[in-house]
Scaffold this motif. Sequence first.
Motif, mmCIF file in Angstrom:
data_model
loop_
_atom_site.group_PDB
_atom_site.id
_atom_site.type_symbol
_atom_site.label_atom_id
_atom_site.label_comp_id
_atom_site.label_asym_id
_atom_site.label_seq_id
_atom_site.Cartn_x
_atom_site.Cartn_y
_atom_site.Cartn_z
ATOM 1 N N ALA A 91 -33.195 -13.721 26.614
ATOM 2 C CA ALA A 91 -33.403 -14.845 25.693
ATOM 3 C C ALA A 91 -33.334 -14.423 24.234
ATOM 4 C CB ALA A 91 -34.758 -15.497 25.966
ATOM 5 N N TYR A 92 -33.261 -13.140 23.974
ATOM 6 C CA TYR A 92 -33.404 -12.690 22.586
ATOM 7 C C TYR A 92 -32.255 -13.162 21.702
ATOM 8 C CZ TYR A 92 -34.798 -9.877 18.630
ATOM 9 O OH TYR A 92 -35.204 -9.491 17.384
ATOM 10 N N GLY A 93 -31.015 -13.022 22.190
ATOM 11 C CA GLY A 93 -29.883 -13.380 21.349
ATOM 12 C C GLY A 93 -29.874 -14.845 20.968
ATOM 13 N N SER A 94 -30.029 -15.725 21.943
ATOM 14 C CA SER A 94 -29.977 -17.160 21.667
ATOM 15 C C SER A 94 -31.164 -17.623 20.835
ATOM 16 C CB SER A 94 -29.911 -17.938 22.978
ATOM 17 O OG SER A 94 -30.986 -17.575 23.829
ATOM 18 N N VAL A 95 -32.364 -17.138 21.174
ATOM 19 C CA VAL A 95 -33.555 -17.531 20.410
ATOM 20 C C VAL A 95 -33.519 -16.911 19.016
ATOM 21 C CG1 VAL A 95 -36.076 -17.497 20.342
ATOM 22 C CG2 VAL A 95 -34.889 -17.775 22.523
ATOM 23 N N GLY A 96 -33.056 -15.674 18.933
ATOM 24 C CA GLY A 96 -32.989 -15.010 17.640
ATOM 25 C C GLY A 96 -32.080 -15.723 16.664
ATOM 26 N N VAL A 97 -30.890 -16.083 17.109
ATOM 27 C CA VAL A 97 -29.974 -16.776 16.202
ATOM 28 C C VAL A 97 -30.500 -18.169 15.877
ATOM 29 C CG1 VAL A 97 -28.460 -17.831 17.941
ATOM 30 C CG2 VAL A 97 -27.517 -17.165 15.729
ATOM 31 N N VAL A 100 -32.926 -17.650 13.040
ATOM 32 C CA VAL A 100 -32.250 -17.308 11.790
ATOM 33 C C VAL A 100 -31.634 -18.545 11.137
ATOM 34 C CG1 VAL A 100 -30.322 -16.025 10.799
ATOM 35 C CG2 VAL A 100 -31.836 -14.915 12.432
ATOM 36 N N ILE A 101 -30.874 -19.315 11.917
ATOM 37 C CA ILE A 101 -30.181 -20.449 11.306
ATOM 38 C C ILE A 101 -31.126 -21.592 10.969
ATOM 39 C CG2 ILE A 101 -28.034 -19.870 12.458
ATOM 40 C CD1 ILE A 101 -28.481 -22.106 14.403
ATOM 41 N N SER A 102 -32.326 -21.612 11.582
ATOM 42 C CA SER A 102 -33.248 -22.728 11.322
ATOM 43 C C SER A 102 -33.954 -22.609 9.983
ATOM 44 C CB SER A 102 -34.290 -22.818 12.445
ATOM 45 O OG SER A 102 -35.146 -21.690 12.437
ATOM 46 N N VAL A 103 -33.957 -21.436 9.373
ATOM 47 C CA VAL A 103 -34.671 -21.256 8.108
ATOM 48 C C VAL A 103 -33.723 -21.120 6.927
ATOM 49 C CG1 VAL A 103 -36.677 -20.238 9.234
ATOM 50 C CG2 VAL A 103 -34.849 -18.751 8.450
ATOM 51 N N PHE A 104 -32.441 -21.422 7.154
ATOM 52 C CA PHE A 104 -31.462 -21.408 6.081
ATOM 53 C C PHE A 104 -30.726 -22.736 6.054
ATOM 54 C CE2 PHE A 104 -32.073 -16.854 6.661
ATOM 55 C CZ PHE A 104 -32.034 -16.384 5.355
ATOM 56 N N PRO A 105 -30.076 -23.048 4.938
ATOM 57 C CA PRO A 105 -29.312 -24.303 4.867
ATOM 58 C C PRO A 105 -28.215 -24.358 5.923
ATOM 59 C CG PRO A 105 -29.607 -23.353 2.676
ATOM 60 C CD PRO A 105 -30.077 -22.321 3.656
ATOM 61 N N ALA A 106 -27.878 -25.575 6.335
ATOM 62 C CA ALA A 106 -26.848 -25.763 7.356
ATOM 63 C C ALA A 106 -25.492 -25.219 6.911
ATOM 64 C CB ALA A 106 -26.727 -27.247 7.702
ATOM 65 N N THR A 107 -25.268 -25.116 5.600
ATOM 66 C CA THR A 107 -23.982 -24.624 5.092
ATOM 67 C C THR A 107 -23.760 -23.148 5.370
ATOM 68 O OG1 THR A 107 -25.040 -24.279 2.932
ATOM 69 C CG2 THR A 107 -23.840 -26.354 3.261
ATOM 70 N N LEU A 112 -24.345 -16.857 9.173
ATOM 71 C CA LEU A 112 -25.513 -16.234 9.787
ATOM 72 C C LEU A 112 -25.285 -15.955 11.271
ATOM 73 C CD1 LEU A 112 -28.155 -18.462 8.013
ATOM 74 C CD2 LEU A 112 -27.832 -16.022 7.630
ATOM 75 N N SER A 113 -24.651 -16.901 11.952
ATOM 76 C CA SER A 113 -24.379 -16.701 13.383
ATOM 77 C C SER A 113 -23.430 -15.534 13.584
ATOM 78 C CB SER A 113 -23.780 -17.973 13.989
ATOM 79 O OG SER A 113 -24.668 -19.053 13.871
ATOM 80 N N GLY A 114 -22.374 -15.476 12.764
ATOM 81 C CA GLY A 114 -21.429 -14.367 12.880
ATOM 82 C C GLY A 114 -22.071 -13.027 12.587
ATOM 83 N N ALA A 115 -22.921 -12.989 11.558
ATOM 84 C CA ALA A 115 -23.597 -11.739 11.216
ATOM 85 C C ALA A 115 -24.562 -11.307 12.314
ATOM 86 C CB ALA A 115 -24.342 -11.901 9.892
ATOM 87 N N PHE A 116 -25.287 -12.284 12.871
ATOM 88 C CA PHE A 116 -26.241 -11.961 13.940
ATOM 89 C C PHE A 116 -25.520 -11.410 15.166
ATOM 90 C CE2 PHE A 116 -28.947 -12.792 17.559
ATOM 91 C CZ PHE A 116 -30.222 -12.522 17.091
ATOM 92 N N ILE A 117 -24.440 -12.076 15.573
ATOM 93 C CA ILE A 117 -23.688 -11.626 16.742
ATOM 94 C C ILE A 117 -23.004 -10.288 16.462
ATOM 95 C CG2 ILE A 117 -21.828 -12.226 18.342
ATOM 96 C CD1 ILE A 117 -22.450 -15.184 17.720
#
Length: 401
Positions: A91-97, A100-107, A112-117
């Motif tokens: 669950a770490y990858g999906s929950v982690g991303v 990350v994306i929930s605390v930054f602007p949608a733009t 962020l997703s690319g950097a996390f992956i």
Amino acid sequence: MSRQVLNAVFPLLKAEWMLSDAQLGSLSGIVALMVGVLTFPLSLLADRWGRVRSLVLAAVVWSLATLGCAVAASYGQMFLGRFMVGVGEAAYGSVGVAVVISVFPATLRATLSGAFIAGGAFGSVLGVSIGGVIAQHLGWRWTFAIMGLFGLVLAAVYSVVVTERRLARACREQGNPPGAQGPVRSLLPRLFSSVSVRCAYIGSGLQMFLAMSLLAWMPSYLDRSYGLSTDKAGLVAGIFALITGIGMIGGGLVSDRLGRRGGRHKWTLAVLCSTGSLVLLGIGFQLPTGIGQLLLIGGGTLLSNATAGPAAAMVVSLTPPAVVATSMATLTLANSLIGLAPGPAVTGMLADHIGLHAALGVIPFVSLGAALAFALGRRHYAADLLPAAPAAPRTKTELPT
């Protein structure tokens, strides 16, 4: 790093325990299998139970499991340890991303997703490289021990720095709910209900098929076609792995910049990356060995998984915010079942029949399917976007006088 460090000590385990190649492969494959099987249900639980608590627990589980690998006395005990590494990572990858994306602007979602992956690609290089050095000087058990202890330290730091309350406050500031709210059964159908989101899953998985095939077989290709020794082939293959990670981050950055002009541009970028990887790799593997071939393969590698960030941003925009971790788990599941698991295996089966060089010249054609999936998703994207929340009704005091 914890997942890939095993590859660095394969020769030592094989010699000490007299293991077959199939047994060695099972120690690696069991982690991916557990991630694929458990990522969806565990991510759904994390949306309900708390994302920060889930991340800390996951990191502790796989770190303790890695420490268990350090004291394993047999293949069976090592297999159990690796099994639990997969349970922790599931669950770490999906929950982690999702965090990350929930605390930054949608733009910034694609970036962020690319950097996390991309962290997975960089971690693969570091795990094998550092693990090999530690094993050579201290023995293979210390390789697992140091990785496990490092993970526990990071989990402890994370639990202090990030809390559920702090995460909830940051999510509210961005207008994102911190977890599942309301009946989950009413939200889950949106994970698969639209044509666009299904196309995002399929396109991402097919590009992952290509990227993971290249990562798995590039050392062997460099050995067989260029005559490089094992250590040099691993070093050069590591450079290609870094190129893959750079492409993931770059694809996310470009996607977010283009996304300011309209969401459909992210789909266009994904189509171009898929087509570009097909052209560059298809031509590259037809050329004779040399610097020209390596440059074309490097360019194709750069684009091979540059769709990771845009695909994640597409999925987030097409699914309910309250189950974003579960939507990322669904994307992870698609990447695993379509790409991570079959990619290297299918390439190996092709290589047995037509040779590795020819097989690597064939697999880029999966990008054609990815490009078609992204193009279809682009066509339906506007109609499939989540409807805006209805405006709150005015109270009597708010009615115009």
